[in-house]
Design an enzyme around this catalytic site. Structure first.
Site, mmCIF file in Angstrom:
data_model
loop_
_atom_site.group_PDB
_atom_site.id
_atom_site.type_symbol
_atom_site.label_atom_id
_atom_site.label_comp_id
_atom_site.label_asym_id
_atom_site.label_seq_id
_atom_site.Cartn_x
_atom_site.Cartn_y
_atom_site.Cartn_z
ATOM 1 N N GLY A 118 -29.652 42.148 -7.879
ATOM 2 C CA GLY A 118 -29.210 40.952 -8.587
ATOM 3 C C GLY A 118 -27.974 41.220 -9.429
ATOM 4 O O GLY A 118 -27.876 42.254 -10.080
ATOM 5 N N GLY A 119 -27.025 40.273 -9.397
ATOM 6 C CA GLY A 119 -25.830 40.394 -10.221
ATOM 7 C C GLY A 119 -24.759 41.302 -9.665
ATOM 8 O O GLY A 119 -23.736 41.537 -10.315
ATOM 9 N N GLU A 175 0.834 -1.206 0.000
ATOM 10 C CA GLU A 175 0.000 0.000 0.000
ATOM 11 C C GLU A 175 0.864 1.251 0.000
ATOM 12 O O GLU A 175 0.649 2.185 -0.773
ATOM 13 C CB GLU A 175 -0.871 0.022 1.268
ATOM 14 C CG GLU A 175 -2.274 -0.430 1.061
ATOM 15 C CD GLU A 175 -3.115 -0.230 2.315
ATOM 16 O OE1 GLU A 175 -4.248 -0.706 2.294
ATOM 17 O OE2 GLU A 175 -2.652 0.392 3.287
#
Length: 557
Positions: free
Chosen positions: A229-230, A98
């Site tokens: 918004g934005g 491993e």
């Protein structure tokens, strides 16, 4: 027994194979008989609790002889590896295979963390102590594969030279906390919510984040980020999340709350918040009521960072973050919204309004999207300023327009800018229109009247006119300010240019082909058409023409 050829071929991918996609955050390598039921069990629990996807092999697998290809695949599909080097680690050829695979796969050794658990790092490095005994047996057992045993020795030396944690003089609880903190730093460094190209004009916000961290408190803090918004609310929330999420026991960024709620799927967000804690029991969250119950009971003793992005109704907050006592000491809950009133109703301790970008920052953000650098190409400066002037400091518009113009020639730029002045970009308008759609009918009328007839006028005068038309002017104007659709500047009612463009477009869509069938008119060409062709109808509520804005040679009354 010749093992080296088989091991090498198993470790090395085919040249035709593409790199495997990460499927786990962490691969745990450990000696089961030493740590499975003690240290590894507690570590695995904490990693899972913090939402870190961790691979820990099935105990039955270790009883087999050869290491399975499934285990090799799990290593390839993991971002990080934690190697628990315990006294009997080297006695397992399984563990050594491993480890060799881990070091071969993870070229950047900063993704491998050794934990020296009740062993001296020098014993691992030099294969002395219990590691010497283990290799005496390996050299006897694999005498026909001397090179393979040398590979194991080299792997142990290599991993022991990496920076890691030592359990000596450290309580297990603290050791596990340190390991989890290391993993969180690595995971979040690789996977940020925020694209670095969006980080324009954020210096002020970064300073606020630093202040937030500089004064830790046991209080549960609710904070609001609001604006039109934005304007960049989500970008700021992502910046906060990326900057401070590693300081919390549990962190969640729940995006698009408004949209998810409208689809009737708010329980999905509750499950997203609870899944790192409930895991398989998440199926018990049948509906929103059960979700609220589990949030109260599962998070009340945990330090939580929760971002609720784009909240539009109080009911959404009530089901995701109702009260302070739902969360443990030191928790921070941040809400982004277009509606300031929502923050007031929820008693936000801190409320931050996002303002538009400065002209310089706006030009930089536009350039990053249009030219993939911080300034315009030669010859495109004035055209770029034309787009920046249209966007009026709105980040969303700057990014959309910049992306639209990427790798287009000068003629196309001029044509697109001319078109934009005549017909607004629909993606921008539709995003801004979300705020309008949430208004009641009276406030819609007030909003459109202000956009067409009253923008820039004295607030008291506007209220008087609106009241005379049967509209509740004072309450309506205040509502629109709180929903980021209007601003009051020097006692005047004002709106962002793109918000006004959105209002004009809403009315244009009432009847695109015939202005006489629209509710309001303020464009000279539309008004001229209606009077010359006698197409006016009873749909028209008002007409406003500012003759100063019309070219003199065009004005015909």
């Amino acid at each position: 027994m010749a093992l080296s050829t088989q091991r090498d071929s198993a470790f090395l991918p085919s040249p035709h194979q593409s790199a495997p996609q990460p499927n786990h955050d962490v691969f745990l390598s450990f000696r089961g008989e030493d740590t499975r039921l003690s240290f590894v069990s507690h570590l695995y629990h904490e990693l899972q609790l913090r939402g870190i996807k961790t691979f820990k092999d099935d105990p039955k697998l270790e009883r087999g002889t050869p290491i399975s290809s499934e285990l090799f695949n799990a290593i390839e599909e993991s971002r990080l590896a934690i190697v628990i080097l315990s006294p009997n680690y080297a006695s397992s050829s399984w563990c050594l295979d491993e480890l060799t695979k881990i070091l071969q796969c993870m070229k950047s050794k900063s993704t491998v963390l050794p934990v020296f658990y009740h062993v001296d790092p020098s014993d691992v490095r030099k294969q002395t102590g219990s590691f010497a005994c283990a290799f005496t047996e390996h050299e006897e057992r694999f005498r026909e594969d001397v090179e393979g045993v040398k590979c194991w020795r080299a792997a142990l030396t290599e991993v022991a030279n990496l920076s890691g944690f030592d359990s000596k003089n450290e309580c297990e609880r603290k050791l596990i906390e340190n390991i989890v903190e290391w993993v969180l730093m690595k995971v979040h460094r690789k996977f940020k919510l925020l694209d670095s190209r969006e980080l324009v004009g954020m210096k002020f916000i970064r300073e606020h984040i630093d202040l937030l961290l500089a004064h830790p408190t046991d209080d549960v803090r609710f904070m609001g980020i609001w604006g039109m918004g934005g304007i960049g609310k989500t970008t700021i929330a992502k910046l906060v999340y990326d900057s401070i999420s590693t300081h919390f026991e549990s962190s969640s960024f729940l995006a698009n709350v408004r949209e998810v709620s409208q689809r009737g799927c708010l329980v999905d967000l509750q499950r997203q918040l609870l899944s790192p804690i409930l895991k398989d029991q998440i199926t018990q969250v049948w509906n929103e009521q059960w979700g609220t119950y589990f949030i109260k009971n599962c998070l009340s003793n945990k330090k939580v960072l929760l971002i609720l992005d784009d909240v539009s109704e109080s009911s959404q907050l009530e089901k995701l973050a109702g009260e302070k006592d739902w969360f443990g000491k030191g928790s921070i809950i941040i809400i982004t919204t277009r509606d300031e009133r929502l923050l007031v109703k929820h008693d936000m301790q801190v409320s931050y309004k996002v303002e538009r970008l400065s002209d310089d920052d706006a030009l930089e953000l536009f350039s990053r999207n249009a030219f993939k650098k911080n300034e315009p190409d030669g010859g495109f400066l004035e055209l770029s300023k034309g787009f920046v002037n249209y966007a009026r400091g709105l980040p969303l518009a700057l990014k959309l327009l910049g992306g639209l113009m990427y790798k287009r020639d000068e003629d196309e730029w001029e044509s697109e800018l001319d078109k934009l002045r005549k017909i607004p970009k629909s993606e921008i308008i539709d995003l801004l229109k979300i705020s309008y759609d949430g208004l009641d009918e009276m406030n819609k009328d007030i909003f459109l009247d202000v956009a067409f007839f009253h923008n820039g006028k004295d607030k008291e005068e506007v209220i008087e006119i609106l009241d005379s038309c049967g509209l509740c002017g004072c309450v309506g104007i205040n509502d629109l300010v709180q929903k980021s659709l209007l601003t009051i500047s020097h006692r005047n009612v004002e709106m962002h240019d793109l918000i006004q463009e959105m209002a004009l477009e809403i009315v244009r869509r009432e009847c695109p082909d015939e202005p006489g069938r629209r509710s309001r008119l303020c464009n000279y060409d539309d008004i001229f058409h209606v009077f010359i062709n006698n197409t006016a109808t009873n749909k028209i509520r008002g007409i406003s023409l500012r003759t100063a804005t019309v070219e003199k040679d065009k004005l015909e009354l």
